[in-house]
Enzyme design. Structure first.
Site, mmCIF file in Angstrom:
data_model
loop_
_atom_site.group_PDB
_atom_site.id
_atom_site.type_symbol
_atom_site.label_atom_id
_atom_site.label_comp_id
_atom_site.label_asym_id
_atom_site.label_seq_id
_atom_site.Cartn_x
_atom_site.Cartn_y
_atom_site.Cartn_z
ATOM 1 N N ARG A 29 0.849 -1.195 0.000
ATOM 2 C CA ARG A 29 0.000 0.000 0.000
ATOM 3 C C ARG A 29 0.886 1.248 0.000
ATOM 4 O O ARG A 29 1.641 1.474 0.960
ATOM 5 C CB ARG A 29 -0.894 0.040 1.245
ATOM 6 C CG ARG A 29 -1.837 -1.147 1.390
ATOM 7 C CD ARG A 29 -3.144 -0.927 0.625
ATOM 8 N NE ARG A 29 -3.889 -2.167 0.474
ATOM 9 C CZ ARG A 29 -4.899 -2.536 1.251
ATOM 10 N NH1 ARG A 29 -5.293 -1.764 2.229
ATOM 11 N NH2 ARG A 29 -5.528 -3.674 1.029
ATOM 12 N N GLU A 58 0.555 4.160 0.831
ATOM 13 C CA GLU A 58 -0.145 5.178 1.621
ATOM 14 C C GLU A 58 0.842 5.828 2.566
ATOM 15 O O GLU A 58 1.560 5.113 3.278
ATOM 16 C CB GLU A 58 -1.240 4.532 2.483
ATOM 17 C CG GLU A 58 -2.394 3.981 1.699
ATOM 18 C CD GLU A 58 -3.240 3.018 2.523
ATOM 19 O OE1 GLU A 58 -4.418 2.874 2.201
ATOM 20 O OE2 GLU A 58 -2.716 2.391 3.463
ATOM 21 N N ARG A 94 -0.977 1.550 12.972
ATOM 22 C CA ARG A 94 -1.824 0.527 12.338
ATOM 23 C C ARG A 94 -1.390 0.201 10.923
ATOM 24 O O ARG A 94 -1.868 -0.755 10.335
ATOM 25 C CB ARG A 94 -3.289 1.000 12.289
ATOM 26 C CG ARG A 94 -3.915 1.216 13.620
ATOM 27 C CD ARG A 94 -5.332 1.743 13.500
ATOM 28 N NE ARG A 94 -5.363 3.049 12.849
ATOM 29 C CZ ARG A 94 -5.969 3.314 11.710
ATOM 30 N NH1 ARG A 94 -6.605 2.370 11.061
ATOM 31 N NH2 ARG A 94 -5.946 4.521 11.203
ATOM 32 N N HIS A 95 -0.568 1.067 10.362
ATOM 33 C CA HIS A 95 -0.284 0.932 8.931
ATOM 34 C C HIS A 95 1.171 0.605 8.626
ATOM 35 O O HIS A 95 2.083 1.090 9.283
ATOM 36 C CB HIS A 95 -0.653 2.235 8.205
ATOM 37 C CG HIS A 95 -2.121 2.477 8.165
ATOM 38 N ND1 HIS A 95 -2.762 3.284 9.068
ATOM 39 C CD2 HIS A 95 -3.075 1.983 7.331
ATOM 40 C CE1 HIS A 95 -4.063 3.293 8.791
ATOM 41 N NE2 HIS A 95 -4.270 2.517 7.746
ATOM 42 N N GLU A 121 -9.981 -2.788 13.500
ATOM 43 C CA GLU A 121 -10.332 -3.654 12.369
ATOM 44 C C GLU A 121 -9.204 -4.624 12.048
ATOM 45 O O GLU A 121 -8.045 -4.231 11.992
ATOM 46 C CB GLU A 121 -10.594 -2.761 11.144
ATOM 47 C CG GLU A 121 -10.948 -3.523 9.899
ATOM 48 C CD GLU A 121 -10.667 -2.725 8.634
ATOM 49 O OE1 GLU A 121 -10.834 -1.497 8.634
ATOM 50 O OE2 GLU A 121 -10.262 -3.365 7.645
ATOM 51 N N SER A 146 -11.690 -7.291 6.460
ATOM 52 C CA SER A 146 -12.755 -6.718 5.635
ATOM 53 C C SER A 146 -13.231 -7.811 4.703
ATOM 54 O O SER A 146 -12.401 -8.524 4.112
ATOM 55 C CB SER A 146 -12.201 -5.589 4.770
ATOM 56 O OG SER A 146 -12.367 -4.371 5.416
ATOM 57 N N ARG A 177 -1.838 -7.253 11.860
ATOM 58 C CA ARG A 177 -2.777 -6.646 12.814
ATOM 59 C C ARG A 177 -3.373 -7.703 13.744
ATOM 60 O O ARG A 177 -3.590 -7.435 14.921
ATOM 61 C CB ARG A 177 -3.898 -5.913 12.087
ATOM 62 C CG ARG A 177 -3.430 -4.603 11.523
ATOM 63 C CD ARG A 177 -4.605 -3.724 11.177
ATOM 64 N NE ARG A 177 -4.190 -2.627 10.335
ATOM 65 C CZ ARG A 177 -5.032 -1.801 9.733
ATOM 66 N NH1 ARG A 177 -6.326 -1.970 9.867
ATOM 67 N NH2 ARG A 177 -4.581 -0.822 8.989
HETATM 68 P P1 ATP Z 1 -7.559 0.784 7.066
HETATM 69 O O1 ATP Z 1 -8.883 1.457 6.830
HETATM 70 O O2 ATP Z 1 -7.307 0.459 8.508
HETATM 71 O O3 ATP Z 1 -6.406 1.483 6.421
HETATM 72 P P2 ATP Z 1 -8.387 -0.916 4.933
HETATM 73 O O4 ATP Z 1 -9.863 -0.733 5.060
HETATM 74 O O5 ATP Z 1 -7.651 -0.215 3.849
HETATM 75 O O6 ATP Z 1 -7.667 -0.637 6.362
HETATM 76 P P3 ATP Z 1 -8.493 -3.425 3.684
HETATM 77 O O7 ATP Z 1 -8.058 -2.881 2.386
HETATM 78 O O8 ATP Z 1 -9.889 -3.814 3.844
HETATM 79 O O9 ATP Z 1 -8.088 -2.449 4.854
HETATM 80 O O10 ATP Z 1 -7.501 -4.640 4.034
HETATM 81 C C1 ATP Z 1 -7.893 -5.803 4.727
HETATM 82 C C2 ATP Z 1 -7.132 -5.949 6.037
HETATM 83 O O11 ATP Z 1 -5.749 -5.756 5.823
HETATM 84 C C3 ATP Z 1 -7.494 -4.926 7.088
HETATM 85 O O12 ATP Z 1 -8.614 -5.319 7.833
HETATM 86 C C4 ATP Z 1 -6.258 -4.902 7.934
HETATM 87 O O13 ATP Z 1 -6.252 -5.986 8.854
HETATM 88 C C5 ATP Z 1 -5.151 -5.115 6.953
HETATM 89 N N1 ATP Z 1 -4.523 -3.856 6.527
HETATM 90 C C6 ATP Z 1 -5.004 -2.950 5.658
HETATM 91 N N2 ATP Z 1 -4.152 -1.952 5.455
HETATM 92 C C7 ATP Z 1 -3.067 -2.216 6.213
HETATM 93 C C8 ATP Z 1 -1.815 -1.561 6.407
HETATM 94 N N3 ATP Z 1 -1.517 -0.446 5.760
HETATM 95 N N4 ATP Z 1 -0.926 -2.125 7.263
HETATM 96 C C9 ATP Z 1 -1.206 -3.271 7.903
HETATM 97 N N5 ATP Z 1 -2.376 -3.951 7.739
HETATM 98 C C10 ATP Z 1 -3.288 -3.439 6.913
#
Ligand code: ATP
Length: 569
Positions: free
Chosen positions: A326, A328, A334-335, A489, A492, A543
């Site tokens: 990602r 981002e 969390r990320h 979370e 998803s 996570r």
């Molecule tokens: P968030 O809103 O917290 O950034 P997301 O909605 O983008 O997460 P999803 O794309 O649905 O997350 O990804 C599925 C799962 O992957 C999430 O529930 C989370 O456990 C994990 N996840 C998502 N983005 C990250 C990240 N940048 N770093 C670590 N784990 C992540």
């Protein structure tokens, strides 16, 4: 006063008056004489040392060695510290381990602590003895001055200590050392000691603090200072050697194992989605681009499309464990820019709740499995990062709230600041955390599901609820859900659209062109064949580990955390 050519000031020390030419010569001669004297003294000391070592009856039983061939008694059994038990009492063993620390008791006796395999440690005793096997005082001194974290091999007799050794995990046994070799020495000064590496990390910033060293870092409950995540990563070997990190890494392995075994027992088949992809397929801007033979390639943001291709390809039930990237610029606990996704996708027979139930089963089996099988590792982590055990629902009493119910709960029973949250807007992180507290108090669980997210909060492939249900100002709800632990979370998922016309309409509704690269090929797949109804979910492995253990950051759960500012080590 400026020196004249006849009065050079070369031999003058700072702050001293310049000396005469004659005086300088004299000083030079004196210095030479003293250097010679020192050299002679060093030679004599070396000779004396050689003589003493030569005279040392234990000289072959200790020292630096790269190769231990024929170093140990043929009847000595090589064992790992974790394998030692009462059956070894009285036996001669060879143990290879790290020297954690040492203590001199007297000229004749010293103690060492040996560590291996996470937090398996045992006390070693080295005692001078004239009886065979001879242990000299010099050997005692040498062993007790080995630098901590050196890798050593000892031959020893296993004995019962007079009292249990409280500081060691193997407390009912000790090693009476008769041979000791350093196989790989550590430097005298470690970049980070084991004491510091075993303290909780308090600063996870990727920016170097002005005084980012162990000395300046905040003191914890013990007198040992704590270091920042930066210092830990700069000393990656010591970071990983700390028992707390070893325990986290072992729990991570178990999560993958429980995930895989639960699904395999239910006819799910593993596949590997690609990391390199040809288009920023999910339409987001959070994708890494890289040069690819004169073209552009991207790193996969999720295995979503590939899981669905597997279903289209008749694989029925699939899962994958793969890296997810990602781009981002999210510098939060969390990320990460790279994490491991535990993903599954399955055909739906009657209802998308089949998917929800399967995912609930997967996560509960992971959490219950960890609580049953990793009690020691969990305890090791808790001894550093204190936490309450994860509260799980009684079987049959799993908590599933709709998004609207969750928002209502937050409005009515959450903090005052969330008294006006709307049913058609996605939850913020503070809202999610507050809801976690409310759910814990009300339902006595840290694990729950929020279902029926508004379509505004979900991607284009989320299937809209056929009942026509809406929230807020007429926003349709989806058959999509998130799973939470401790208000955060971890998953998803939901039902995906399997009808190409419906899919195309949703893609357009989200402002994406159905003809854009990657999207076109995705929709075409649904036109090429009949794809059964299906759904799935994506779990963030890092996570799950972090929030199960209530760690302060997901970075601690990753093997090598990747953040916007850090790609090393
Ligand atoms: P968030 O809103 O917290 O950034 P997301 O909605 O983008 O997460 P999803 O794309 O649905 O997350 O990804 C599925 C799962 O992957 C999430 O529930 C989370 O456990 C994990 N996840 C998502 N983005 C990250 C990240 N940048 N770093 C670590 N784990 C992540």
């Amino acid at each position: 006063m400026e020196p004249t050519p006849e009065q050079p000031a070369a031999a003058a020390a700072p702050g001293e008056a310049p000396v005469s030419k004659k005086g300088a010569k004299k000083a030079e001669a004196k210095a030479k004489k003293e250097a010679l004297k020192a050299q002679r003294a060093a030679e004599l000391a070396a000779q004396a040392a050689a003589v003493t070592l030569e005279d040392d009856p234990a000289k072959d039983s200790y020292g630096d060695r790269k190769d231990t061939t024929s170093a140990f008694s043929p009847d000595a059994q090589a064992v790992e510290i974790r394998e030692l038990d009462d059956s070894h009492i009285g036996k001669t063993v060879v143990v290879r381990a790290w020297l954690q620390n040492s203590r001199v008791q007297s000229a004749k006796m010293g103690f060492v602590e040996l560590r291996k395999g996470g937090n398996w440690n045992i006390q070693g005793v080295v005692m001078a003895s004239d009886n065979a096997p001879v242990v000299s005082r010099r050997m005692v001194k040498w062993i007790t001055s080995i630098n901590p974290e050196s890798y050593i091999a000892v031959e020893a007799t296993v004995k019962q200590p007079l009292e249990p050794v409280k500081s060691c995990r193997v407390s009912g046994l000790e090693l009476h050392i008769t041979k000791c070799y350093v196989l790989a020495p550590a430097p005298a000064m470690l970049g980070m000691t084991m004491g510091v590496a075993s303290q909780p990390i308090v600063n996870f910033s990727d920016e170097k603090a002005p005084a980012d060293d162990a000395e300046a870092a905040p003191k914890t409950e013990t007198t040992v200072p704590a270091a920042s995540m930066l210092t830990h990563l700069d000393n990656i070997a010591m970071h990983k050697r700390a028992p707390v990190q070893q325990a986290i890494a072992d729990i991570r392995i178990e999560v993958k194992r429980f995930f895989r075994s639960y699904l395999e027992a239910r006819r799910f088949k593993e596949f590997e989605p690609p990391c390199l992809i040809g288009a920023a397929s999910e339409g987001g801007g959070n994708v890494f681009r890289l040069a690819y033979f004169g073209e552009e390639a991207f790193l996969a943001q999720s295995p979503q499309f590939y899981k669905q291709f597997e279903i289209a390809g008749g694989r029925e039930r699939v899962f994958s464990i793969s890296p997810v990237f990602r781009a981002e610029n999210s510098n939060t606990p969390r990320h990460m820019t790279e994490f491991t996704g535990l993903d599954l996708e399955m055909e739906i027979k009657e209802s998308y709740t089949e998917v929800l139930t399967t995912l609930e089963g997967v996560l509960l089996s992971i959490f219950r499995g960890l609580q049953e099988r990793c009690a020691e590792e969990i305890e090791t982590v808790r001894s550093v990062y204190h936490s309450e055990p994860l509260l799980l629902p009684e079987p049959g009493k799993e908590v599933r709230l709709t998004f609207a119910e969750a928002q209502k709960l937050l409005r009515e029973e959450g903090p005052a600041e969330f008294a006006n949250v709307r049913d058609d807007e996605d939850m913020s992180t503070p809202q999610e955390k507050a809801l976690g507290e409310v759910v814990r108090t009300k339902y006595k669980t840290d694990f729950y599901v929020i279902d029926k997210f508004p379509e505004t909060a979900r991607p284009f492939y989320a299937k809209i609820d056929d009942s026509g249900a809406t929230v807020g100002d007429g926003v349709k709800v989806t058959n999509a859900f998130d799973f939470f632990i401790r208000g955060q979370e971890v998953l998803s998922g939901g039902q995906r659209i399997n009808d190409p016309a419906e899919l195309e309409e949703r893609i357009r509704a989200k402002g994406i062109s159905p003809d854009s690269a990657g999207i076109k090929e995705y929709v075409t797949t649904f036109r090429q064949v009949g794809v059964p109804p299906h759904g799935g979910g994506g779990i963030g492995l890092d996570r799950v580990v972090a929030w199960f253990l209530a760690l302060p950051s997901v970075h601690l759960a990753a093997c090598y955390p990747r953040t916007p500012k850090r790609l090393m080590p």
